[in-house]
Design an enzyme around this catalytic site. Structure first.
Site, mmCIF file in Angstrom:
data_model
loop_
_atom_site.group_PDB
_atom_site.id
_atom_site.type_symbol
_atom_site.label_atom_id
_atom_site.label_comp_id
_atom_site.label_asym_id
_atom_site.label_seq_id
_atom_site.Cartn_x
_atom_site.Cartn_y
_atom_site.Cartn_z
ATOM 1 N N HIS A 294 -66.902 51.138 -46.510
ATOM 2 C CA HIS A 294 -67.843 50.642 -47.537
ATOM 3 C C HIS A 294 -68.708 49.583 -46.846
ATOM 4 O O HIS A 294 -69.437 49.897 -45.906
ATOM 5 C CB HIS A 294 -67.038 50.109 -48.724
ATOM 6 C CG HIS A 294 -67.798 49.870 -49.992
ATOM 7 N ND1 HIS A 294 -69.155 50.044 -50.110
ATOM 8 C CD2 HIS A 294 -67.377 49.442 -51.230
ATOM 9 C CE1 HIS A 294 -69.527 49.750 -51.348
ATOM 10 N NE2 HIS A 294 -68.463 49.376 -52.049
ATOM 11 N N HIS B 195 -72.440 59.382 -46.642
ATOM 12 C CA HIS B 195 -72.347 58.688 -47.926
ATOM 13 C C HIS B 195 -71.738 59.634 -48.939
ATOM 14 O O HIS B 195 -72.006 60.829 -48.901
ATOM 15 C CB HIS B 195 -73.753 58.247 -48.390
ATOM 16 C CG HIS B 195 -73.728 57.210 -49.449
ATOM 17 N ND1 HIS B 195 -73.573 57.519 -50.776
ATOM 18 C CD2 HIS B 195 -73.812 55.861 -49.384
ATOM 19 C CE1 HIS B 195 -73.575 56.401 -51.484
ATOM 20 N NE2 HIS B 195 -73.720 55.375 -50.658
ATOM 21 N N ASP C 257 -76.239 50.792 -44.153
ATOM 22 C CA ASP C 257 -75.616 49.902 -43.173
ATOM 23 C C ASP C 257 -76.074 50.139 -41.743
ATOM 24 O O ASP C 257 -75.780 49.328 -40.866
ATOM 25 C CB ASP C 257 -74.088 50.061 -43.229
ATOM 26 C CG ASP C 257 -73.491 49.352 -44.432
ATOM 27 O OD1 ASP C 257 -74.059 48.335 -44.848
ATOM 28 O OD2 ASP C 257 -72.470 49.821 -44.945
HETATM 29 N N1 CMC Z 1 -69.413 60.434 -38.834
HETATM 30 C C1 CMC Z 1 -68.905 61.644 -38.563
HETATM 31 N N2 CMC Z 1 -68.444 62.501 -39.484
HETATM 32 C C2 CMC Z 1 -68.508 62.109 -40.762
HETATM 33 C C3 CMC Z 1 -69.034 60.861 -41.133
HETATM 34 C C4 CMC Z 1 -69.497 60.021 -40.105
HETATM 35 N N3 CMC Z 1 -69.991 58.808 -40.384
HETATM 36 N N4 CMC Z 1 -68.979 60.733 -42.472
HETATM 37 C C5 CMC Z 1 -68.424 61.859 -42.935
HETATM 38 N N5 CMC Z 1 -68.125 62.686 -41.892
HETATM 39 C C6 CMC Z 1 -67.529 64.010 -41.989
HETATM 40 C C7 CMC Z 1 -66.020 63.909 -42.247
HETATM 41 O O1 CMC Z 1 -65.300 63.796 -41.045
HETATM 42 C C8 CMC Z 1 -65.768 65.200 -42.980
HETATM 43 O O2 CMC Z 1 -65.742 66.236 -42.030
HETATM 44 P P1 CMC Z 1 -64.814 67.549 -42.270
HETATM 45 O O3 CMC Z 1 -65.370 68.188 -43.517
HETATM 46 O O4 CMC Z 1 -65.017 68.335 -41.047
HETATM 47 O O5 CMC Z 1 -63.413 67.011 -42.462
HETATM 48 C C9 CMC Z 1 -67.036 65.387 -43.812
HETATM 49 O O6 CMC Z 1 -68.061 64.668 -43.136
HETATM 50 C C10 CMC Z 1 -66.914 64.858 -45.208
HETATM 51 O O7 CMC Z 1 -66.334 63.559 -45.157
HETATM 52 P P2 CMC Z 1 -65.658 62.850 -46.419
HETATM 53 O O8 CMC Z 1 -64.916 61.644 -45.965
HETATM 54 O O9 CMC Z 1 -64.932 63.859 -47.224
HETATM 55 O O10 CMC Z 1 -66.950 62.487 -47.215
HETATM 56 P P3 CMC Z 1 -67.150 61.285 -48.144
HETATM 57 O O11 CMC Z 1 -68.271 61.638 -48.999
HETATM 58 O O12 CMC Z 1 -65.887 60.896 -48.811
HETATM 59 O O13 CMC Z 1 -67.532 60.149 -47.078
HETATM 60 C C11 CMC Z 1 -67.976 57.985 -46.291
HETATM 61 C C12 CMC Z 1 -68.269 59.020 -47.355
HETATM 62 C C13 CMC Z 1 -68.949 56.826 -46.463
HETATM 63 C C14 CMC Z 1 -66.550 57.473 -46.465
HETATM 64 C C15 CMC Z 1 -68.147 58.604 -44.889
HETATM 65 O O14 CMC Z 1 -69.395 59.219 -44.744
HETATM 66 C C16 CMC Z 1 -67.899 57.593 -43.783
HETATM 67 O O15 CMC Z 1 -66.739 57.325 -43.437
HETATM 68 N N6 CMC Z 1 -68.993 57.026 -43.188
HETATM 69 C C17 CMC Z 1 -68.865 55.989 -42.189
HETATM 70 C C18 CMC Z 1 -68.657 54.639 -42.867
HETATM 71 C C19 CMC Z 1 -69.918 54.116 -43.479
HETATM 72 O O16 CMC Z 1 -70.988 54.157 -42.879
HETATM 73 N N7 CMC Z 1 -69.787 53.548 -44.678
HETATM 74 C C20 CMC Z 1 -70.926 52.927 -45.394
HETATM 75 C C21 CMC Z 1 -71.302 53.723 -46.603
HETATM 76 S S1 CMC Z 1 -72.901 53.278 -47.255
HETATM 77 C C22 CMC Z 1 -72.802 51.625 -47.730
HETATM 78 C C23 CMC Z 1 -71.891 51.424 -48.858
HETATM 79 O O17 CMC Z 1 -72.280 51.685 -49.998
HETATM 80 O O18 CMC Z 1 -70.797 50.935 -48.638
#
Ligand code: CMC
Length: 378
Positions: A221, A260, A314
């Site tokens: 987050h 996201h 971010d």
């Molecule tokens: N880098 C590489 N792969 C990613 C990333 C990333 N940053 N984000 C998601 N994926 C992949 C993940 O590994 C998964 O792959 P697979 O389907 O092969 O297992 C797929 O995309 C879906 O991921 P998820 O975790 O199910 O998707 P989500 O919608 O729950 O994820 C998230 C959202 C923010 C947790 C994730 O994108 C992440 O960990 N990003 C990095 C941390 C980040 O930048 N956070 C800030 C968010 S924006 C500011 C805020 O509001 O906080």
């Protein structure tokens, strides 16, 4: 168990209606109470956005002046809270902010009044006091005495002033102002949801905001900006980005600042930070941070767009803070300071039409085990 639909992570689940913000993740659109984030980032101020969020409309001049005066008049924090910050001086600034807000509850005369009027007043007080907490802790941990608020400066300018003791130039104040605008509100993101859960038990705003701060801290987050800057420092030069990313992704890691839960197109907030990161880097003679991030965005992460993974708010934020001389561990508290009005609004909406947040877990553990006295256990 076939009849139970498990919505892990509450993905795509609507928990209520809201008039706070509209997020269209498919096209990357964000509105605060109907106003486009691009207009607000370009034309508005954080003080105006606070009014928009908490009073449901852009202010007239007199209304803005009143809100601004309220914020300026409420920036001081009690000496007792400064003492608490001295006791936790070695903690992460986000922990210090969480502790500081919790301590402020002890001195707020309306702490247990959850009426909309009192909640707005408390939200404004916490918005005004939050920067003082972060700045005081930062100065204390560096062996300096806190610098009191400067009533001649706006919210953003005063925060920077209390951090460094120097009045920032107009351009730097505006950078921080825009950053606060971009972080002010974002529907039922994890920290706002957390704050709503706390409010849903009819607990108070300070408790809800402490919850929000705790939830925001995680690297999935608000912690991402800090992680992005650490990554950029590890990469060092743009040409190292490819290998760095490959190693990280091959080992199952994630590139912070990408992806996201809702946006499957570019996060509209990123645009403003990208432009400002580039401009500031060039102005400061340190263009390589932007070049590293841009290389990552334009070269390394392009294949991920087909999975809906684009830069989020971010990704470029950290490089701006870094160029302003702000240390990495202050990045998350800065996000939190911008979000206090949004958390407040989410709590007001929750109180106005409350229902206890209490989802279910599908139990998959053992059943009806026989209790064996401790003496008889093998
Ligand atoms: N880098 C590489 N792969 C990613 C990333 C990333 N940053 N984000 C998601 N994926 C992949 C993940 O590994 C998964 O792959 P697979 O389907 O092969 O297992 C797929 O995309 C879906 O991921 P998820 O975790 O199910 O998707 P989500 O919608 O729950 O994820 C998230 C959202 C923010 C947790 C994730 O994108 C992440 O960990 N990003 C990095 C941390 C980040 O930048 N956070 C800030 C968010 S924006 C500011 C805020 O509001 O906080």
């Amino acid at each position: 168990m076939a009849d139970k639909e498990i919505m892990r992570g509450l993905k795509d689940v609507y928990i209520d209606t809201s008039e706070a913000s509209f997020v269209d993740g498919q096209v990357g659109k964000l509105l605060y109470r109907g106003y486009n984030i691009h207009d607000l980032a370009e034309k508005s101020t954080f003080e105006e956005v606070i009014h928009l969020l908490l009073y449901a409309g852009l202010p007239r001049k007199d209304q803005l002046a009143e809100l601004d005066a309220t914020l300026r008049a409420n920036r001081e924090i009690p000496d007792e809270v400064v003492q608490v910050l001295r006791l936790v001086k070695d903690s992460h600034p986000m922990d210090a902010l969480r502790t500081g807000v919790s301590a402020l509850a002890a001195f707020d005369p309306e702490v247990d009044d959850n009426s909309p009027e009192a909640t707005v007043r408390k939200g404004l007080r916490l918005t005004a006091q939050g920067p003082t907490v972060v700045a005081a802790h930062h100065r204390i941990r560096n062996g300096n005495e806190p610098v009191g608020p400067n009533a001649d400066l706006n919210h953003a300018g005063n925060f920077l002033y209390m951090l460094s003791g120097a009045v920032p130039d107009e351009e730097t104040q505006r950078l921080m102002d825009v950053d606060f605008i971009l972080h002010a509100e974002h529907s039922s993101n994890a920290s706002s949801f957390g704050a709503r859960v706390t409010a849903s038990t009819l607990s108070d705003l300070h408790s809800a905001i402490v919850t929000g701060i705790g939830v925001l801290k995680g690297p999935w987050h608000g912690g991402a900006a800090e992680a992005v800057m650490k990554m950029a420092q590890d990469i060092g030069q743009p040409e190292n980005a490819e290998e760095y990313a490959r190693k990280l992704l091959d080992s199952g890691g994630r590139i912070m600042g990408f992806g996201h839960r809702v946006y499957k197109a570019e996060d509209p907030r990123a645009r403003h930070l990208r432009t400002r990161s580039q401009e500031l880097g060039e102005k400061m003679g340190e263009p390589h941070w932007f070049q590293i991030l841009r290389y990552m965005e334009e070269k390394v992460m392009v294949p991920y767009r087909s999975k809906g993974i684009y830069v989020n708010v971010d990704f470029f934020a950290g490089s701006i803070y870094h160029l302003l001389g702000i240390p990495e561990d202050l990045f998350i508290p800065i996000f939190a300071l911008g979000r206090i009005p949004g958390w407040t609004l989410q709590c007001i909406e929750q109180y106005e039409n409350n229902i206890l947040m209490r989802p279910l877990l599908d139990y998959t553990g053992a059943m009806d085990l026989e209790y064996v006295p401790i003496e008889q256990r093998g």
